[in-house]
Design a protein around this motif. Sequence first.
Motif, PDB file in Angstrom:
ATOM      1  N   LYS A   1      32.437 -65.177  -5.778  1.00  0.00           N
ATOM      2  CA  LYS A   1      33.239 -66.390  -5.654  1.00  0.00           C
ATOM      3  C   LYS A   1      33.700 -66.571  -7.055  1.00  0.00           C
ATOM      4  O   LYS A   1      33.522 -67.684  -7.397  1.00  0.00           O
ATOM      5  CB  LYS A   1      32.446 -67.694  -5.076  1.00  0.00           C
ATOM      6  CG  LYS A   1      32.064 -67.270  -3.657  1.00  0.00           C
ATOM      7  CD  LYS A   1      31.146 -68.508  -3.017  1.00  0.00           C
ATOM      8  CE  LYS A   1      29.793 -68.507  -3.671  1.00  0.00           C
ATOM      9  NZ  LYS A   1      28.992 -69.764  -3.128  1.00  0.00           N
ATOM     10  N   PRO A   2      34.487 -65.858  -7.419  1.00  0.00           N
ATOM     11  CA  PRO A   2      34.978 -65.945  -8.993  1.00  0.00           C
ATOM     12  C   PRO A   2      35.885 -67.167  -9.277  1.00  0.00           C
ATOM     13  O   PRO A   2      35.921 -67.906 -10.349  1.00  0.00           O
ATOM     14  CB  PRO A   2      35.942 -64.453  -9.327  1.00  0.00           C
ATOM     15  CG  PRO A   2      36.095 -64.395  -7.824  1.00  0.00           C
ATOM     16  CD  PRO A   2      35.031 -64.265  -7.067  1.00  0.00           C
ATOM     17  N   ARG A   3      36.627 -67.470  -8.195  1.00  0.00           N
ATOM     18  CA  ARG A   3      37.632 -68.761  -8.274  1.00  0.00           C
ATOM     19  C   ARG A   3      36.744 -70.076  -8.233  1.00  0.00           C
ATOM     20  O   ARG A   3      37.352 -71.128  -8.948  1.00  0.00           O
ATOM     21  CB  ARG A   3      38.365 -68.699  -7.196  1.00  0.00           C
ATOM     22  CG  ARG A   3      39.373 -67.533  -7.361  1.00  0.00           C
ATOM     23  CD  ARG A   3      40.566 -67.596  -6.201  1.00  0.00           C
ATOM     24  NE  ARG A   3      41.609 -66.556  -6.270  1.00  0.00           N
ATOM     25  CZ  ARG A   3      42.450 -66.314  -5.411  1.00  0.00           C
ATOM     26  NH1 ARG A   3      42.710 -67.271  -4.326  1.00  0.00           N
ATOM     27  NH2 ARG A   3      43.291 -65.480  -5.657  1.00  0.00           N
ATOM     28  N   THR A   4      35.451 -70.152  -7.883  1.00  0.00           N
ATOM     29  CA  THR A   4      34.892 -71.312  -7.773  1.00  0.00           C
ATOM     30  C   THR A   4      33.754 -71.403  -8.663  1.00  0.00           C
ATOM     31  O   THR A   4      32.828 -72.456  -8.600  1.00  0.00           O
ATOM     32  CB  THR A   4      34.374 -71.667  -6.294  1.00  0.00           C
ATOM     33  OG1 THR A   4      33.512 -70.450  -5.774  1.00  0.00           O
ATOM     34  CG2 THR A   4      35.846 -71.793  -5.360  1.00  0.00           C
ATOM     35  N   THR A   5      33.197 -70.351  -9.533  1.00  0.00           N
ATOM     36  CA  THR A   5      32.093 -70.349 -10.317  1.00  0.00           C
ATOM     37  C   THR A   5      32.244 -70.228 -11.855  1.00  0.00           C
ATOM     38  O   THR A   5      33.448 -70.053 -12.271  1.00  0.00           O
ATOM     39  CB  THR A   5      31.456 -68.903 -10.213  1.00  0.00           C
ATOM     40  OG1 THR A   5      31.474 -68.701  -8.906  1.00  0.00           O
ATOM     41  CG2 THR A   5      30.307 -68.696 -11.019  1.00  0.00           C
ATOM     42  N   LEU A   6      31.757 -71.543 -12.300  1.00  0.00           N
ATOM     43  CA  LEU A   6      31.794 -72.075 -13.606  1.00  0.00           C
ATOM     44  C   LEU A   6      30.745 -71.386 -14.369  1.00  0.00           C
ATOM     45  O   LEU A   6      29.940 -70.940 -13.982  1.00  0.00           O
ATOM     46  CB  LEU A   6      31.464 -73.565 -13.564  1.00  0.00           C
ATOM     47  CG  LEU A   6      32.799 -74.485 -12.769  1.00  0.00           C
ATOM     48  CD1 LEU A   6      32.001 -75.969 -13.104  1.00  0.00           C
ATOM     49  CD2 LEU A   6      33.800 -74.395 -13.541  1.00  0.00           C
ATOM     50  N   ILE A   7      31.315 -71.344 -15.875  1.00  0.00           N
ATOM     51  CA  ILE A   7      30.490 -70.803 -16.768  1.00  0.00           C
ATOM     52  C   ILE A   7      29.583 -71.765 -17.143  1.00  0.00           C
ATOM     53  O   ILE A   7      29.972 -72.878 -17.531  1.00  0.00           O
ATOM     54  CB  ILE A   7      31.087 -70.184 -17.961  1.00  0.00           C
ATOM     55  CG1 ILE A   7      31.889 -68.789 -17.611  1.00  0.00           C
ATOM     56  CG2 ILE A   7      30.138 -69.886 -19.223  1.00  0.00           C
ATOM     57  CD1 ILE A   7      32.751 -68.144 -18.670  1.00  0.00           C
ATOM     58  N   GLU A   8      28.265 -71.735 -16.982  1.00  0.00           N
ATOM     59  CA  GLU A   8      27.253 -72.868 -17.125  1.00  0.00           C
ATOM     60  C   GLU A   8      25.979 -72.354 -18.021  1.00  0.00           C
ATOM     61  O   GLU A   8      25.713 -71.281 -18.150  1.00  0.00           O
ATOM     62  CB  GLU A   8      26.981 -73.523 -15.865  1.00  0.00           C
ATOM     63  CG  GLU A   8      28.165 -73.852 -15.107  1.00  0.00           C
ATOM     64  CD  GLU A   8      27.497 -74.483 -13.916  1.00  0.00           C
ATOM     65  OE1 GLU A   8      27.200 -75.663 -13.725  1.00  0.00           O
ATOM     66  OE2 GLU A   8      27.235 -74.018 -12.806  1.00  0.00           O
ATOM     67  N   ARG A   9      25.355 -73.479 -18.377  1.00  0.00           N
ATOM     68  CA  ARG A   9      24.009 -73.317 -19.146  1.00  0.00           C
ATOM     69  C   ARG A   9      22.949 -73.927 -18.135  1.00  0.00           C
ATOM     70  O   ARG A   9      22.894 -75.254 -18.140  1.00  0.00           O
ATOM     71  CB  ARG A   9      23.786 -73.788 -20.385  1.00  0.00           C
ATOM     72  CG  ARG A   9      22.686 -73.502 -21.326  1.00  0.00           C
ATOM     73  CD  ARG A   9      22.818 -73.999 -22.686  1.00  0.00           C
ATOM     74  NE  ARG A   9      21.560 -73.336 -23.292  1.00  0.00           N
ATOM     75  CZ  ARG A   9      20.261 -74.074 -23.372  1.00  0.00           C
ATOM     76  NH1 ARG A   9      20.165 -75.372 -22.961  1.00  0.00           N
ATOM     77  NH2 ARG A   9      19.424 -73.441 -24.243  1.00  0.00           N
ATOM     78  N   VAL A  10      22.189 -73.080 -17.505  1.00  0.00           N
ATOM     79  CA  VAL A  10      21.231 -73.485 -16.610  1.00  0.00           C
ATOM     80  C   VAL A  10      19.869 -73.443 -17.263  1.00  0.00           C
ATOM     81  O   VAL A  10      19.326 -72.259 -17.808  1.00  0.00           O
ATOM     82  CB  VAL A  10      21.302 -72.485 -15.143  1.00  0.00           C
ATOM     83  CG1 VAL A  10      20.161 -72.784 -14.231  1.00  0.00           C
ATOM     84  CG2 VAL A  10      22.634 -72.301 -14.564  1.00  0.00           C
ATOM     85  N   VAL A  11      19.356 -74.715 -17.072  1.00  0.00           N
ATOM     86  CA  VAL A  11      17.900 -74.657 -17.674  1.00  0.00           C
ATOM     87  C   VAL A  11      16.565 -74.905 -16.768  1.00  0.00           C
ATOM     88  O   VAL A  11      16.785 -75.321 -15.863  1.00  0.00           O
ATOM     89  CB  VAL A  11      17.820 -75.899 -18.520  1.00  0.00           C
ATOM     90  CG1 VAL A  11      16.424 -76.134 -19.251  1.00  0.00           C
ATOM     91  CG2 VAL A  11      18.888 -75.852 -19.774  1.00  0.00           C
ATOM     92  N   ILE A  12      15.753 -73.722 -16.876  1.00  0.00           N
ATOM     93  CA  ILE A  12      14.764 -73.654 -15.930  1.00  0.00           C
ATOM     94  C   ILE A  12      13.316 -74.339 -16.948  1.00  0.00           C
ATOM     95  O   ILE A  12      13.053 -74.063 -17.849  1.00  0.00           O
ATOM     96  CB  ILE A  12      14.328 -72.311 -15.716  1.00  0.00           C
ATOM     97  CG1 ILE A  12      15.551 -71.692 -15.074  1.00  0.00           C
ATOM     98  CG2 ILE A  12      13.093 -72.137 -14.761  1.00  0.00           C
ATOM     99  CD1 ILE A  12      16.036 -72.048 -13.779  1.00  0.00           C
ATOM    100  N   GLU A  13      12.633 -75.292 -16.170  1.00  0.00           N
ATOM    101  CA  GLU A  13      11.534 -75.895 -16.604  1.00  0.00           C
ATOM    102  C   GLU A  13      10.242 -75.108 -16.797  1.00  0.00           C
ATOM    103  O   GLU A  13      10.170 -74.224 -15.977  1.00  0.00           O
ATOM    104  CB  GLU A  13      11.342 -77.505 -15.867  1.00  0.00           C
ATOM    105  CG  GLU A  13      12.538 -78.254 -15.865  1.00  0.00           C
ATOM    106  CD  GLU A  13      12.842 -78.819 -17.148  1.00  0.00           C
ATOM    107  OE1 GLU A  13      12.010 -78.865 -18.117  1.00  0.00           O
ATOM    108  OE2 GLU A  13      14.023 -79.254 -17.475  1.00  0.00           O
ATOM    109  N   GLY A  14       9.687 -75.405 -17.999  1.00  0.00           N
ATOM    110  CA  GLY A  14       8.240 -74.934 -18.200  1.00  0.00           C
ATOM    111  C   GLY A  14       7.309 -75.821 -17.709  1.00  0.00           C
ATOM    112  O   GLY A  14       7.403 -76.978 -17.369  1.00  0.00           O
ATOM    113  N   THR A  15       5.789 -75.489 -17.856  1.00  0.00           N
ATOM    114  CA  THR A  15       5.055 -76.240 -17.661  1.00  0.00           C
ATOM    115  C   THR A  15       3.727 -76.164 -18.689  1.00  0.00           C
ATOM    116  O   THR A  15       3.414 -74.810 -19.284  1.00  0.00           O
ATOM    117  CB  THR A  15       3.948 -75.789 -16.209  1.00  0.00           C
ATOM    118  OG1 THR A  15       5.337 -75.694 -15.169  1.00  0.00           O
ATOM    119  CG2 THR A  15       2.724 -76.773 -15.972  1.00  0.00           C
TER     120      THR A  15
END
Length: 346
Positions: free
Chosen positions: A312-326
């Motif tokens: 889905k290249p037309r609807t996909t944004l370049i983002e920074r996704v953050v995954i939480e640690g514990t």
Amino acid sequence: MVSLKDIAKECGVSTATVSKALNGQHDIGEETKARVRETAERMGYFPNAAARALKTNRSYNVGVLFQEEAGSGLTHEYFSGVLNGIKVQVEKMGYDVTFINNSYGVKKTSFFEHCRYRNFEGIVIVCADFASQGVLELMNSAFPVVTIDYTHYNCTAVCSNNVKGMEELLKYIYKKGHRKIAYIHGQKNSNVTRERLTSFYRTMEELHIKVNEDYIREAAYLETKGAAEQTEILLDMDDPPTCILYPDDTSLIGGKNVIMERGMHIPEDVSIAGYDGTRISQLSHPRITTIRQDTEEIGREAARRLIDAIEKPRTTLIERVVIEGTLITGQSVGELPENNIQKDDE
């Protein structure tokens, strides 16, 4: 091997009808589609990958770039977790995974050329020298690219929350009464190091603790030798720290060995803390205080984001996704007696 012709014969239709039904084309009735698909499944039909690639002009193959300098390779728990997460999610979404290299046999080539040769649909960069020309060429290319723990303007990045992780770790150590806190961090050219080091200074300031710059040292990630050498320096100081933070749980082993060889005890004589939350850190005695990174989820999310960008290249944004640690409190950070706690304003 079951062919389209075998399915057509069983269903009493043409091979063209079978092909259209299996590919979901609209000029075939729903009843026929359902019958063909049921028959294909019952007969154990599996589409030929080469034929599918020719027909669709797609490889359904993604490349993974993994080049780490410490030599741990796939045996390192952090990277093996990320890579397994990628593999599981990619396969679940109908794709294959191939490692990227820079050679065809004895012939040297660039990462970009190798990706074109393999007809990859997208790329995940798990670990590499992000400043190198070959990696920059890949990130600046038209390939959909997702990076792990590195931010680039042309790529979606999936990162562990290094800022929050360091903050939680420091605040826990602070609550245990420690004010003389040393930090042996990883290489300064690393994005991960910059985030953790900034969070370290920011949190120390928030806690009104003056940072002793002699306590801030550098050693390579995933290597015990550098961490051991820096631990020796810290322990030999006239006013040594009461707690030492290490770049990761693996390098911490080097520091721990130095402490034990001196006849000192953890945490009675000095406290230590790591990062990553590896399995070995929790089998160690005492159990290590550390931040567990959700490596499997980092890998899965990277795969999901990459395939979204492919499909889905037309609807996909370049983002920074953050995954939480514990935070894992462990046993390696001891509580200082009241009379040993340095006043915050000293």
